[in-house]
Design an enzyme around this catalytic site. Structure first.
Site, PDB file in Angstrom:
ATOM      1  N   ASP A  40     -59.585   3.949  50.791  1.00 46.82           N
ATOM      2  CA  ASP A  40     -58.936   2.820  51.460  1.00 46.82           C
ATOM      3  C   ASP A  40     -57.445   3.132  51.617  1.00 46.82           C
ATOM      4  OD1 ASP A  40     -57.868   0.421  52.227  1.00 46.82           O
ATOM      5  OD2 ASP A  40     -58.885  -0.764  50.686  1.00 46.82           O
ATOM      6  N   CYS A  47     -66.485  -1.424  56.661  1.00 47.86           N
ATOM      7  CA  CYS A  47     -65.538  -1.271  55.550  1.00 47.86           C
ATOM      8  C   CYS A  47     -65.231  -2.654  54.993  1.00 47.86           C
ATOM      9  CB  CYS A  47     -64.290  -0.510  55.974  1.00 47.86           C
ATOM     10  SG  CYS A  47     -63.313  -1.303  57.272  1.00 47.86           S
ATOM     11  N   CYS A  84     -58.977  -0.891  59.257  1.00 42.36           N
ATOM     12  CA  CYS A  84     -58.523   0.502  59.073  1.00 42.36           C
ATOM     13  C   CYS A  84     -59.672   1.495  59.258  1.00 42.36           C
ATOM     14  CB  CYS A  84     -57.896   0.692  57.685  1.00 42.36           C
ATOM     15  SG  CYS A  84     -56.416  -0.294  57.400  1.00 42.36           S
ATOM     16  N   ARG A  85     -60.540   1.595  58.254  1.00 43.32           N
ATOM     17  CA  ARG A  85     -61.510   2.704  58.244  1.00 43.32           C
ATOM     18  C   ARG A  85     -62.636   2.543  59.265  1.00 43.32           C
ATOM     19  NH1 ARG A  85     -62.618   2.137  52.025  1.00 43.32           N
ATOM     20  NH2 ARG A  85     -62.254  -0.021  52.693  1.00 43.32           N
ATOM     21  N   SER A  86     -63.285   1.368  59.275  1.00 42.93           N
ATOM     22  CA  SER A  86     -64.414   1.248  60.223  1.00 42.93           C
ATOM     23  C   SER A  86     -63.953   1.193  61.684  1.00 42.93           C
ATOM     24  CB  SER A  86     -65.349   0.091  59.865  1.00 42.93           C
ATOM     25  OG  SER A  86     -64.703  -1.154  59.867  1.00 42.93           O
ATOM     26  N   ASN A 129     -62.261  -4.296  58.140  1.00 50.66           N
ATOM     27  CA  ASN A 129     -62.500  -3.965  59.563  1.00 50.66           C
ATOM     28  C   ASN A 129     -61.178  -3.853  60.332  1.00 50.66           C
ATOM     29  OD1 ASN A 129     -64.297  -5.346  62.445  1.00 50.66           O
ATOM     30  ND2 ASN A 129     -64.163  -3.245  61.807  1.00 50.66           N
TER      31      ASN A 129
END
Ligand code: 4NP
Length: 160
Positions: free
Chosen positions: A129, A11, A16-18, A14
């Site tokens: 995001d 993401c 939140c999402r990944s 690095n």
């Protein structure tokens, strides 16, 4: 025995999402007894948060839903990752473009895809995001990641 397949979630920050994709996918791989066959990591295309743990809002959502992110630390995506990993999964199209900008091959790298290509309910194929939004955004990201990780694991079990 063949080498493990190496999967990288990417993401922007690095944090939140990944990281949640890494943590959720790792839990599913472990549950399936495949941790020696599938190697998992995550990275961000930006450097702002390098060395930091995931965002505490993402960590709290994941913890409530049974996934521990507390040991993860952010790192930046590097060009060598394009060689090192077999499956590189971008959370959104901006991440995908950032990855491709580091790719010195002929421009079409079959290892790099959007993560939500595996989502049975793909929508616009982007994981939104959640960083500047409210708490519901983190729950939404977890839901997307949870079902997409199931489909990804099914596919990797067939292919590797
Ligand atoms: P991520 O979220 O890409 O899912 O880790 C973000 C984290 C930090 C920032 C942007 C997105 N930031 O601008 O610092």
């Amino acid at each position: 025995m063949s080498q493990p397949v190496k999967v990288l979630f990417v993401c922007l920050g690095n944090i939140c999402r990944s990281p949640v994709a890494e943590g959720v996918f790792r839990a599913k791989v472990r549950e399936a007894g495949l941790e020696r066959r599938i190697h998992i990591d995550s990275a961000g295309t930006g450097a702002w948060h390098v060395g930091n743990p995931p965002d505490r809002r993402m960590t709290a959502t994941a913890k409530r839903r049974g996934v521990d992110l507390s040991q993860q630390r952010a790192r930046q995506f590097v060009a060598d990752d394009l060689e090192d990993f077999d499956v590189i999964l971008a959370m959104d199209r901006s991440n995908l473009r950032n990855i491709q900008s580091l790719d010195t091959s002929d421009g079409f790298n079959e290892r790099v895809s959007l993560f939500r290509e595996w989502d049975p309910e793909p929508g616009d194929q982007e994981v939104p995001d959640p960083y500047y939004g409210g708490p519901e955004g983190f729950e939404h990201v977890f839901d997307i990641v949870d079902r997409t990780a199931d489909a990804l694991l099914d596919d990797l079990r067939r292919r590797y």
